[in-house]
Design a protein around this motif. Structure first.
Motif, short mmCIF file in Angstrom:
data_model
loop_
_atom_site.label_atom_id
_atom_site.label_comp_id
_atom_site.label_asym_id
_atom_site.label_seq_id
_atom_site.Cartn_x
_atom_site.Cartn_y
_atom_site.Cartn_z
N ILE A 1 48.34 41.75 50.87
CA ILE A 1 47.58 42.98 50.60
C ILE A 1 47.51 43.24 49.10
N LYS A 2 48.66 43.07 48.41
CA LYS A 2 48.69 43.28 46.95
C LYS A 2 47.82 42.22 46.25
N THR A 3 47.90 40.98 46.71
CA THR A 3 47.12 39.89 46.10
C THR A 3 45.63 40.18 46.20
N LEU A 4 45.19 40.60 47.38
CA LEU A 4 43.77 40.92 47.57
C LEU A 4 43.36 42.13 46.73
N ALA A 5 44.26 43.11 46.62
CA ALA A 5 43.96 44.31 45.82
C ALA A 5 43.76 43.92 44.35
N ILE A 6 44.62 43.05 43.84
CA ILE A 6 44.51 42.63 42.44
C ILE A 6 43.24 41.81 42.24
N ALA A 7 42.97 40.90 43.16
CA ALA A 7 41.77 40.05 43.04
C ALA A 7 40.52 40.93 43.01
N LYS A 8 40.47 41.94 43.87
CA LYS A 8 39.31 42.84 43.90
C LYS A 8 39.23 43.65 42.61
N SER A 9 40.39 44.09 42.11
CA SER A 9 40.43 44.85 40.86
C SER A 9 39.89 44.01 39.71
N ALA A 10 40.28 42.73 39.68
CA ALA A 10 39.84 41.84 38.60
C ALA A 10 38.32 41.64 38.64
N ILE A 11 37.78 41.52 39.86
CA ILE A 11 36.33 41.33 40.01
C ILE A 11 35.59 42.60 39.59
N ARG A 12 36.13 43.76 39.99
CA ARG A 12 35.50 45.04 39.64
C ARG A 12 35.55 45.30 38.13
N HIS A 13 36.67 44.88 37.52
CA HIS A 13 36.90 45.22 36.11
C HIS A 13 36.23 44.18 35.21
N ASN A 14 34.92 44.13 35.25
CA ASN A 14 34.17 43.19 34.40
C ASN A 14 34.18 43.71 32.96
N MET A 15 34.48 42.81 32.02
CA MET A 15 34.67 43.24 30.63
C MET A 15 33.53 42.85 29.70
N SER A 16 32.40 42.46 30.26
CA SER A 16 31.30 41.98 29.41
C SER A 16 30.86 43.01 28.36
N LYS A 17 30.91 44.30 28.70
CA LYS A 17 30.49 45.33 27.74
C LYS A 17 31.59 45.64 26.71
N ASP A 18 32.83 45.32 27.07
CA ASP A 18 33.96 45.61 26.17
C ASP A 18 34.18 44.52 25.12
N LEU A 19 33.88 43.27 25.48
CA LEU A 19 34.24 42.14 24.63
C LEU A 19 33.66 42.21 23.22
N PRO A 20 32.40 42.64 23.03
CA PRO A 20 31.87 42.69 21.66
C PRO A 20 32.63 43.65 20.74
N GLN A 21 33.40 44.59 21.32
CA GLN A 21 34.17 45.54 20.51
C GLN A 21 35.56 45.01 20.13
N ILE A 22 35.96 43.89 20.73
CA ILE A 22 37.29 43.34 20.45
C ILE A 22 37.20 42.45 19.21
N GLN A 23 37.76 42.93 18.12
CA GLN A 23 37.67 42.21 16.84
C GLN A 23 38.84 41.26 16.61
N THR A 24 39.82 41.26 17.49
CA THR A 24 41.02 40.43 17.35
C THR A 24 40.65 38.94 17.38
N PRO A 25 41.17 38.14 16.45
CA PRO A 25 40.93 36.69 16.50
C PRO A 25 41.37 36.11 17.85
N THR A 26 40.49 35.36 18.49
CA THR A 26 40.76 34.87 19.84
C THR A 26 40.55 33.37 19.93
N CYS A 27 41.55 32.69 20.49
CA CYS A 27 41.48 31.26 20.74
C CYS A 27 41.20 31.05 22.24
#
Length: 254
Positions: free
Chosen positions: A170-196
């Motif tokens: 139940i917890k696994t499915l809840a997290i998987a659904k949360s990850a799918i819902r929490h799309n970060m495409s609009k947030d990523l352009p604001q993240i200025q941290t160097p990323t590898c």
């Protein structure tokens, strides 16, 4: 590698080495041992490597989501009195790392993501109705890697046990659904941290085009590929993964 885990208050974690702090975040079905190669290498090359156990199965169900894990990570970083952290995450761990970096950018010197969720992932969810079938779960676990032999009996047994524990499922499915819902495409352009970004060319869970999209959306990012590699490069090709990451950290003076 035998893990000498530390337990302090609500936190259970592995700590190795001395130097610049590097926090490693495992994925939904992953454990601390997935990063044995990373921990051994960087803990002997000037980094203090910390791998906290994510509270995947201990959070209340309503708080079993990506944001709660990011908040829990903030508590851990405060508890350890860390700053200028290098944050490395695989799969769900990458997603948590991205959200944490968005929320608390002042604490993070560099971000490393590999096979990260946050934009798209092909989850194992379609297979859960057959969770009692060991061979089916074995096949699903093998599909995570380019080389199916990486999915050892120990790994398959752990996945099988998890999906056959109703509470954990139940917890696994809840997290998987949360990850799918929490799309970060609009947030990523604001993240200025160097990323590898280090990605397997044969990743079936978060395909290569996902890495390219991360690279396009994150303003200060570098993308590296590992051939004949699936969803967990640090497990399938630890030496190559470590070489790529260490070179990038040195070039960036991290």
């Amino acid at each position: 590698m035998v893990h000498d885990l530390k337990k302090e208050g609500e936190f259970t974690y592995l700590e190795m080495g001395e130097g610049k702090p590097m926090i490693v975040l495992h994925g939904l079905m992953g454990g601390l041992s997935n990063f044995d190669g990373v921990a051994e290498y960087f803990s002997t090359n000037g980094y203090k490597v910390l791998i906290p156990e994510l509270p995947i199965y201990t959070m209340p169900l309503l708080k079993t989501n990506v944001k709660s894990f990011a908040t829990n990570l903030e508590k851990f970083i405060k508890h350890k009195e860390l700053d200028d952290v290098i944050l490395l995450g695989n799969s769900l761990g990458g997603h948590i790392g991205l959200l944490y970096t968005k929320l608390f950018p002042e604490n993070i010197k560099a971000l490393v993501i590999t096979g990260s969720s946050g934009l798209y992932e092909s989850a194992m969810g379609d297979g859960y109705p057959k969770r009692g079938n060991y061979e089916f779960m074995k096949k699903k676990a093998q599909e995570v890697f380019y080389d199916p032999e990486v999915a050892t009996k120990e790994i398959v047994d752990e996945v099988f046990a998890t999906v056959n524990d109703r509470g954990k499922l139940i917890k696994t499915l809840a997290i998987a659904k949360s990850a799918i819902r929490h799309n970060m495409s609009k947030d990523l352009p604001q993240i200025q941290t160097p990323t590898c970004i280090i990605w397997g060319e044969n990743d079936n869970v978060t395909p290569p085009n996902v890495a390219e999209e991360f690279h396009e959306l994150l303003p200060d990012s570098d993308l590296f590929w590992i051939e004949k590699c699936g969803h967990a490069p640090m497990m399938e090709h630890p030496n190559e993964f470590n070489t790529i990451l260490h070179k990038w950290l040195k070039e960036r003076n991290f």
